[in-house]
Scaffold this motif. Structure first.
Motif, mmCIF file in Angstrom:
data_model
loop_
_atom_site.group_PDB
_atom_site.id
_atom_site.type_symbol
_atom_site.label_atom_id
_atom_site.label_comp_id
_atom_site.label_asym_id
_atom_site.label_seq_id
_atom_site.Cartn_x
_atom_site.Cartn_y
_atom_site.Cartn_z
ATOM 1 N N TYR A 81 0.824 -1.211 0.000
ATOM 2 C CA TYR A 81 0.000 0.000 0.000
ATOM 3 C C TYR A 81 0.860 1.263 0.000
ATOM 4 O O TYR A 81 0.630 2.193 -0.784
ATOM 5 C CB TYR A 81 -0.948 -0.011 1.202
ATOM 6 N N TYR A 131 -10.220 6.123 -0.707
ATOM 7 C CA TYR A 131 -11.039 5.120 -1.393
ATOM 8 C C TYR A 131 -12.430 4.917 -0.813
ATOM 9 O O TYR A 131 -13.250 4.242 -1.446
ATOM 10 C CB TYR A 131 -10.295 3.778 -1.432
ATOM 11 N N PHE A 135 -13.159 -0.347 -1.914
ATOM 12 C CA PHE A 135 -12.543 -1.661 -1.730
ATOM 13 C C PHE A 135 -12.774 -2.135 -0.304
ATOM 14 O O PHE A 135 -12.603 -1.376 0.637
ATOM 15 C CB PHE A 135 -11.027 -1.606 -1.976
ATOM 16 N N TYR A 141 -8.284 -4.431 -3.781
ATOM 17 C CA TYR A 141 -7.312 -3.352 -3.922
ATOM 18 C C TYR A 141 -6.099 -3.826 -4.720
ATOM 19 O O TYR A 141 -5.600 -3.105 -5.590
ATOM 20 C CB TYR A 141 -6.884 -2.831 -2.549
#
Length: 159
Positions: A81, A131, A135, A141
């Motif tokens: 991430y 987001y 997700f 994701y």
């Protein structure tokens, strides 16, 4: 016993440092310049383990066994991430010890992202702002962003 426990707790730092020092010369391109290398495992004040003029990268020398790998899964997704969301034009890498189980987790995981970020409030807040409800699961994701990060098996590089 307490002294031994304290000394043994530093073994991850030693493995991480030595692993990176052995591995870095094998991956750097001609003319690639290391801007910083954070040799200690975990939070050392740097955003990534390595940043060069061409790449940003995270390293994991954890040997996944295929059982319950919750902590390792959390760490891998957090690294993924952070690499994805970094505002850079540099190539992004996660170097892992054996990639089969790590990739399987990312591609197939039904784990909720909120669960993976359970102890990472700042990352969870950032994720929600960016987001919202787009997700829910790691797989969703990862499918959306997998093209941005190269997951490389260290064993393939060192032979």
């Amino acid at each position: 016993a307490l002294t031994i426990k304290e000394m043994a707790s530093q073994i991850d730092e030693v493995i991480h440092s030595i692993g990176m020092l052995i591995f870095l010369p094998k991956i750097l391109n001609e003319g690639e310049i290391i801007e910083y290398a954070s040799l200690g495992a975990g939070n050392t004040g740097k955003q990534f383990d390595v940043e060069t003029n061409l790449r940003i990268a995270e390293f994991s020398f954890a040997n996944w066994k295929g059982g319950t790998e919750t902590i390792r899964q959390n760490s891998l997704f957090k690294d993924f991430y952070k690499l994805v969301e970094c505002d850079t034009t540099k190539t992004r890498y996660v170097y892992v010890w054996g990639s089969k189980l790590q990739k399987k987790f990312l591609m197939n995981s039904g784990r909720k992202i909120h669960s993976v970020f359970k102890h990472e409030n700042d990352l969870w807040d950032d994720f929600e702002i960016k987001y919202g409800n787009q997700f829910f699961k790691v797989k969703e994701y990862y499918d959306y962003r997998s093209h941005l990060v190269n997951i490389v098996d260290i064993l393939d590089v060192i032979g």
